[in-house]
Design an enzyme around this catalytic site. Structure first.
Site, PDB file in Angstrom:
ATOM      1  N   CYS A 194       0.823  -1.212   0.000  1.00  0.00           N
ATOM      2  CA  CYS A 194       0.000   0.000   0.000  1.00  0.00           C
ATOM      3  C   CYS A 194       0.856   1.260   0.000  1.00  0.00           C
ATOM      4  O   CYS A 194       0.433   2.298  -0.533  1.00  0.00           O
ATOM      5  CB  CYS A 194      -0.939  -0.005   1.204  1.00  0.00           C
ATOM      6  SG  CYS A 194      -0.111  -0.105   2.798  1.00  0.00           S
TER       7      CYS A 194
ATOM      8  N   HIS B 169      -2.972   1.349   6.916  1.00  0.00           N
ATOM      9  CA  HIS B 169      -3.136   1.415   5.467  1.00  0.00           C
ATOM     10  C   HIS B 169      -2.847   2.829   4.979  1.00  0.00           C
ATOM     11  O   HIS B 169      -3.141   3.811   5.669  1.00  0.00           O
ATOM     12  CB  HIS B 169      -4.561   1.000   5.087  1.00  0.00           C
ATOM     13  CG  HIS B 169      -4.806   0.952   3.614  1.00  0.00           C
ATOM     14  ND1 HIS B 169      -4.051   0.186   2.759  1.00  0.00           N
ATOM     15  CD2 HIS B 169      -5.729   1.584   2.843  1.00  0.00           C
ATOM     16  CE1 HIS B 169      -4.494   0.337   1.528  1.00  0.00           C
ATOM     17  NE2 HIS B 169      -5.513   1.189   1.553  1.00  0.00           N
TER      18      HIS B 169
END
Length: 685
Positions: free
Chosen positions: A91, A169
Site C-alpha cells: 500500500c 493502510h
C-alpha cells in the site's frame, strides 16, 4: 508476484529515499504536523496513514462497498492512474505511485515513465498487476523495510494472530482536473470529494476532508489519537534554495555595479587621478627596492585580515602609517575589458570598503583564507573636495575609540578625507563573477558563520534522527522585507560600511528602516524571485515577465546622495515607481544588506536540508540492518565464557518472582459476578 513485499514504516525520510530509488528527481516527502495551518508552496499530493478496520489489510479481495462519492465511469477511472492493491504490504508504494503518476511537471525517470506509458487506458485491476510485475518497484520497496525474522514464533493456543495485530493502510489525496480524489487501492473505485472553492487551494479542501475523517473515527477528538499520520509530496527544497542562491548572488553583483557606477557619476574627477596612479604604479613596481616593502606589507595585511571589524575600527590612524609607505602603486586597478583578472600584489581599497568581501559567502571566505588569499591595507591619497558625509567618514577613521553616541556631526577643520575611487568595487565585482561561474557548494560540516541564521530546532548531530528535525511547513522563511529585523545578525560588511559612512550602525539595522528606505521597500520583494537589471544610465529595476514571454524592466535610478522621501504608512504593497526615480548610496547599502541577509538565510536552509538527507540515510541504514549475525555471535561468546546458562536461569527466576508463567499461556479465569439466588427464609425474626 504477490510474495516477498515487506511492510514499510510511515516515515518521510523513508518515502523520500524510496522516491529517489524509483528514479524520480526533484521530489521529496515532508510530514505534516498541523492540519489547521496552511501548507506553503506547491504540493503534489497527500499520503494519509490510518488504522485499517478489517482483519487483514493485505488480502486479495478488494472491498466492494460503494457510496455516493465513488466514481464508476470507466472513461474517468481509466484515464487516471488508479490501481487495485493485489499484493500484500504494497500500500505504501501504491499510495506514492498514485501521487507521482497523476501530477504533471515531475521528472519521473525511466522506470515510472515506462509504467505510466504502458498502463495508459488500463483498468484498475490491470494496473495493479502491472505494479506486481515490475521487479524494480519490488526491489526498491523492500530495500527500505525492516528484515523479517527467519523463524516465525509458534502459534499459541487460544490467541488469534490476526486479531492481535494492528493493521495500517496508506491512501492518497490528489488533485485531478480541478477535483479532489481519494485513491485507495483496497476499494473498487476512486472517491470524488468534489472541486474546491475559487478562493482557496486544493490543499485547504484536502485538510478539511482529512480532519472530518479523523473526527468521525475518533468520536470528535482528532488531537487525542496517534493512529493517523499525514505526509505531503512536495518539490525538492534543495533545488529551490540552490536556485534562490544563484538569483541572490546575481542581484548582489548588480547592486555592487550600481554602487560603482554611482561613484563614477558623483565624482568623475577621480577617474583622471586613477589613470595617473596606474601609470605611476607600473613604473614603481619595476624597481626591486620597492618590491620588498610591498611584499612585506602584503604579507602583514594578509595576516591582519583575519581580525574582526571591531579591531580594525579600534586601530589608531597613526598605526596605518607605520612601515614602508605605499603611495599609489598598491591601488586596485579598474576591471579590464576582456574580463581577465589583473594581478594586484597589494590591492588598495578605501577605508569604508577595506578588509571586506562582497562577492563571497561566509563559507567561501573561509576557503579563500585557507588558500592564502588576503587583503592588503594602506592609506589612499586625500581627495580635494569634501562634504559633510566625507567629514563624518574621516572622523570615524581617525577617531575610532570615540563612542557612537558622542560622534560629532558638524563640519570641523579636519584634513581632507580619502574619497572613493572609480575602481573601488572592481576587485569585488571580479570576485563576484568568479563566484557566479563556480558551481554552488555548501559545506555541511563547516562551522556556522556568525551572521548566518541557525536552525530553529536544536539538534545533536550524533544522536538526532531525521524524524526529530521537524517539517519545513512549520518553519517558513523570512520575507525580504523582514530581513532588517534586529533579531537577525547583520552582515559585517554592511554594518561596518554604515558605521563608517553615516557615523552609526543603528540606522541600517533598525526595523523601521524598511519604512523610509525606498530601495528595500521597492526592490526587496524582487531580490530572491527575480533578477535586477542595471542600465547604462544607472537605472536599477526588477525584470518582470509579461504574458508574451518578454522581459520589461521597472526603472529606478541610482543617483547622487540625497535624503530619502517621507514614509507612506498606507503603502503596504509594492507599487511601480515613477520613471527616473533615484537611489542614494545609503539606500543601496541597505538593499545590499537585505541581499546579504537573504543569502545567509538561504545558505542556512540549504545546509539544514543537506543535513536532513544525511540523517535520512542514517535512519535507513539503522532500519534495514540485519542484527541477527551480531546477536548470534554475542550469544555464542557468552556460551563460550560459561555465562549463558547463569543469565538464562537468572532471567527465569525473575519472571517467576513477578508471577509470569513461563510455559504455555493459560486463560485466566474471571470471577463470576452473576447474582445468585439466596435461600428463602420463611420465618422472620
Amino acid at each position: 508476484m504477490n510474495k516477498g513485499w515487506l511492510e514499510l514504516e510511515s516515515d518521510p525520510g523513508l518515502f523520500t529515499l524510496l522516491v529517489e530509488d524509483f528514479g524520480v528527481k526533484g521530489v521529496q516527502v515532508e510530514e505534516i504536523y498541523d492540519l489547521q495551518s496552511k501548507c506553503p508552496g506547491p504540493v503534489y499530493g497527500f499520503i494519509f496513514l490510518f488504522k485499517w478496520i478489517e482483519e487483514r489489510r493485505s488480502r486479495r479481495k478488494v472491498s466492494t462497498l460503494l457510496d455516493d462519492t465513488s466514481v464508476m465511469e470507466d472513461e474517468v477511472v481509466n484515464n487516471m492512474f488508479f490501481a487495485h492493491q493485489l499484493i500484500p504490504n504494497s500500500c505504501a508504494t501504491h499510495a506514492l505511485l498514485s501521487v507521482l503518476l497523476n501530477c504533471g511537471g515531475v521528472h519521473l525517470g525511466p522506470t515510472l515513465s515506462r509504467i505510466k506509458e504502458f498502463t495508459k487506458g488500463f483498468s484498475p485491476e490491470s494496473k495493479g498487476y502491472a505494479i506486481g510485475n515490475a521487479p524494480e518497484l519490488a526491489k526498491a520497496h523492500n530495500s527500505h523495510a525492516r528484515p523479517e525474522p527467519r523463524h516465525l514464533p509458534e502459534k499459541q493456543n487460544g490467541i488469534s494472530a490476526v486479531r492481535t495485530m494492528e493493521a495500517f493502510h496508506f491512501v492518497s489525496y490528489v488533485p485531478i482536473k480541478g477535483r479532489l480524489f481519494e485513491l485507495d487501492g483496497l476499494k473498487v473505485y476512486p472517491i470524488d470529494h468534489g472541486p474546491w472553492a475559487e478562493d482557496e487551494e486544493w490543499t485547504d479542501k484536502a485538510r478539511r476532508v482529512i480532519m472530518e475523517r479523523i473526527g468521525l473515527a475518533t468520536a470528535g477528538e482528532p488531537y487525542h489519537d496517534i493512529r493517523f499520520n499525514l505526509m505531503a509530496v512536495v518539490p525538492d527544497r534543495r533545488l529551490k534554495y540552490e536556485g534562490k542562491l544563484n538569483i541572490l548572488k546575481m542581484n548582489r553583483q548588480t547592486v555592487l555595479e550600481a554602487l560603482q557606477q554611482l561613484i563614477r557619476v558623483t565624482q568623475p574627477e577621480l577617474i583622471q587621478a586613477q589613470k595617473s596612479t596606474d601609470g605611476q604604479s607600473t613604473e614603481e613596481t619595476k624597481s626591486p627596492a620597492i618590491k620588498a616593502p610591498v611584499s612585506q606589507e602584503s604579507h602583514r595585511a594578509h595576516h591582519g585580515s583575519h581580525r574582526s571589524t571591531t579591531d580594525l575600527g579600534a586601530e589608531p590612524a597613526g598605526s596605518l602609517l607605520r612601515g614602508p609607505v605605499l603611495s599609489a602603486h598598491n591601488k586596485s586597478k579598474p576591471l579590464p575589458q576582456n574580463g581577465g583578472i589583473v594581478p594586484a600584489p597589494a590591492s588598495r581599497l578605501p577605508a569604508f570598503l577595506d578588509n571586506h568581501n562582497y562577492a563571497k559567502s561566509p563559507m567561501q571566505e573561509e576557503e579563500d583564507l585557507a588558500a592564502g588569499v588576503g587583503r592588503s591595507r594602506g592609506v589612499p591619497p586625500p581627495a580635494p573636495d569634501t562634504d559633510e558625509e566625507e567629514e563624518e567618514e574621516t572622523e570615524n577613521v581617525r577617531r575610532p575609540l570615540t563612542p557612537p553616541g558622542f560622534k560629532r556631526r558638524s563640519s570641523e577643520s579636519l584634513p581632507p578625507p580619502p574619497g572613493p575611487e572609480p575602481g573601488v568595487l572592481a576587485e569585488k565585482l571580479k570576485e563576484t563573477q568568479r563566484d557566479l561561474c563556480s558551481p554552488l557548494s555548501i559545506k555541511t560540516g563547516a562551522p556556522t558563520a556568525p551572521h548566518s541564521q541557525p536552525s530553529p530546532t536544536p539538534s545533536n548531530e550524533s544522536t538526532d534522527t531525521a524524524s526529530e528535525i521537524g517539517s519545513a511547513f512549520n518553519s517558513p522563511l523570512r520575507s525580504p522585507l523582514r530581513s532588517a529585523n534586529p533579531t537577525r545578525p547583520s552582515s559585517p560588511v554592511t554594518s561596518h560600511l554604515s558605521k563608517v559612512l553615516f557615523g552609526e550602525e543603528e540606522p541600517l539595522s533598525r526595523l523601521d528602516c524598511v519604512r523610509y528606505n525606498r530601495a528595500v521597500r521597492e526592490l526587496g520583494p524582487h531580490i530572491s524571485t527575480g533578477i535586477l537589471h542595471l542600465s547604462k544610465d544607472g537605472y536599477l529595476s526588477p525584470l518582470s515577465r509579461l504574458d508574451t514571454g518578454k522581459v520589461s524592466p521597472k526603472s529606478h535610478k541610482a543617483e547622487e546622495p540625497r535624503e530619502s522621501p517621507e514614509p507612506d504608512s498606507e503603502r503596504n504593497r509594492v507599487t511601480e515607481a515613477p520613471q527616473g526615480e533615484k537611489f542614494s548610496p545609503k539606500e543601496l547599502l541597505a538593499l545590499l544588506k537585505c541581499v546579504e541577509a537573504e543569502i545567509s538565510a538561504s545558505e542556512a536552509c540549504l545546509r539544514e536540508e543537506l543535513e536532513k538527507r544525511k540523517k535520512f540515510k542514517i535512519d535507513d541504514q539503522r532500519r534495514t540492518h540485519n542484527y541477527d549475525e551480531f546477536i548470534c555471535a554475542f550469544i555464542s561468546m557468552l556460551a563460550q565464557e560459561g555465562m549463558l546458562a547463569s543469565l538464562v536461569e537468572q532471567n527465569i527466576s525473575v519472571r517467576r518472582r513477578q508471577g509470569v508463567s513461563i510455559g504455555r499461556l493459560h486463560k485466566q479465569r474471571k470471577p463470576d459476578r452473576r447474582k445468585r439466588s439466596r435461600p428463602y427464609k420463611a420465618k422472620r425474626q
